[in-house]
Write a protein that holds these residues in place. Structure first.
Motif, PDB file in Angstrom:
ATOM      1  N   ILE A 170       0.695  -1.200  -0.104  1.00  0.00           N
ATOM      2  CA  ILE A 170      -0.111  -0.005  -0.106  1.00  0.00           C
ATOM      3  C   ILE A 170       0.761   1.149   0.011  1.00  0.00           C
ATOM      4  O   ILE A 170       0.741   2.076  -0.666  1.00  0.00           O
ATOM      5  CB  ILE A 170      -1.037  -0.292   0.626  1.00  0.00           C
ATOM      6  CG1 ILE A 170      -1.501  -0.928   1.128  1.00  0.00           C
ATOM      7  CG2 ILE A 170      -1.952   1.161   1.205  1.00  0.00           C
ATOM      8  CD1 ILE A 170      -2.524  -1.290   0.017  1.00  0.00           C
ATOM      9  N   ASP A 171       2.242   1.420   1.355  1.00  0.00           N
ATOM     10  CA  ASP A 171       3.156   2.386   1.136  1.00  0.00           C
ATOM     11  C   ASP A 171       3.371   2.858  -0.613  1.00  0.00           C
ATOM     12  O   ASP A 171       3.815   3.523  -0.974  1.00  0.00           O
ATOM     13  CB  ASP A 171       4.001   2.284   1.997  1.00  0.00           C
ATOM     14  CG  ASP A 171       3.140   1.831   3.195  1.00  0.00           C
ATOM     15  OD1 ASP A 171       1.990   3.195   3.674  1.00  0.00           O
ATOM     16  OD2 ASP A 171       4.055   2.075   4.208  1.00  0.00           O
ATOM     17  N   LEU A 196       2.146   1.271  -3.702  1.00  0.00           N
ATOM     18  CA  LEU A 196       1.178   2.375  -4.382  1.00  0.00           C
ATOM     19  C   LEU A 196       0.697   4.502  -4.186  1.00  0.00           C
ATOM     20  O   LEU A 196       1.067   4.468  -5.513  1.00  0.00           O
ATOM     21  CB  LEU A 196       0.309   2.011  -4.708  1.00  0.00           C
ATOM     22  CG  LEU A 196       0.100   0.403  -4.952  1.00  0.00           C
ATOM     23  CD1 LEU A 196      -1.302  -0.467  -4.801  1.00  0.00           C
ATOM     24  CD2 LEU A 196       0.042  -0.160  -5.869  1.00  0.00           C
ATOM     25  N   GLN A 197       1.386   4.315  -2.554  1.00  0.00           N
ATOM     26  CA  GLN A 197       1.080   6.128  -2.581  1.00  0.00           C
ATOM     27  C   GLN A 197       2.531   6.729  -2.880  1.00  0.00           C
ATOM     28  O   GLN A 197       2.322   7.930  -2.329  1.00  0.00           O
ATOM     29  CB  GLN A 197       0.125   5.943  -1.282  1.00  0.00           C
ATOM     30  CG  GLN A 197      -0.564   5.405  -1.213  1.00  0.00           C
ATOM     31  CD  GLN A 197      -1.444   5.405   0.509  1.00  0.00           C
ATOM     32  OE1 GLN A 197      -0.504   5.288   0.957  1.00  0.00           O
ATOM     33  NE2 GLN A 197      -2.052   4.758   0.042  1.00  0.00           N
ATOM     34  N   GLN A 203       4.950   8.554  -4.740  1.00  0.00           N
ATOM     35  CA  GLN A 203       5.179   9.792  -6.250  1.00  0.00           C
ATOM     36  C   GLN A 203       6.258  10.709  -5.321  1.00  0.00           C
ATOM     37  O   GLN A 203       7.200  11.313  -6.244  1.00  0.00           O
ATOM     38  CB  GLN A 203       4.017  10.342  -6.170  1.00  0.00           C
ATOM     39  CG  GLN A 203       2.489   9.582  -6.225  1.00  0.00           C
ATOM     40  CD  GLN A 203       1.177   9.885  -6.305  1.00  0.00           C
ATOM     41  OE1 GLN A 203       1.789  11.172  -7.379  1.00  0.00           O
ATOM     42  NE2 GLN A 203       0.340   9.207  -6.854  1.00  0.00           N
ATOM     43  N   ASP A 249       7.376  11.713   0.665  1.00  0.00           N
ATOM     44  CA  ASP A 249       6.305  10.103   0.664  1.00  0.00           C
ATOM     45  C   ASP A 249       7.586   8.795   1.497  1.00  0.00           C
ATOM     46  O   ASP A 249       6.734   8.492   2.147  1.00  0.00           O
ATOM     47  CB  ASP A 249       5.828   9.955  -0.095  1.00  0.00           C
ATOM     48  CG  ASP A 249       4.354  10.716  -0.684  1.00  0.00           C
ATOM     49  OD1 ASP A 249       3.931  11.471  -0.326  1.00  0.00           O
ATOM     50  OD2 ASP A 249       4.076  10.684  -2.879  1.00  0.00           O
TER      51      ASP A 249
END
Length: 79
Positions: free
Chosen positions: A58-59, A61-62, A64, A68
Motif C-alpha cells: 500500500i505504501d 502504491l502511494q 510519488q 512520501d
C-alpha cells in the motif's frame, strides 16, 4: 531537514545516479530522473535494507514524492 528526508534523498541519489543536492524535499520522484520498474525496485530494496523492515505494498502504491519516501522511512524506523 529531517533525517528521514536526508536519508530519502541519499537513497534516491544512489539509485538514480544523481547528486543528493539536486533533489528537493517536494520533488516528484519520476521527475528527478525517469525511472523504470528495475530502478523502482532498487529504491524499495534500499529502503528495506536501511530500515530493516519490509515495505507494505500500500505504501509503494502511494509513493510519488521525496516527502512520501521520507514518511515511509520514518514510519518503518519508528516500528
Amino acid at each position: 531537514m529531517s533525517l528521514s528526508v536526508e536519508e530519502a534523498k541519499n537513497i534516491l541519489a544512489k539509485c538514480l545516479f544523481v547528486s543528493p543536492d539536486s533533489i528537493d524535499d517536494d520533488d516528484v520522484i519520476a521527475e528527478i530522473k525517469p525511472i523504470d520498474s528495475l530502478a523502482f525496485e532498487t529504491i524499495m530494496l534500499e529502503v528495506e535494507e536501511s530500515t530493516g523492515q519490509p515495505i507494505d505494498p500500500i505504501d509503494i502504491l502511494q509513493l510519488q514524492t521525496v516527502a512520501d519516501l521520507a514518511k515511509i522511512i520514518a514510519n518503518k524506523k519508528s516500528t
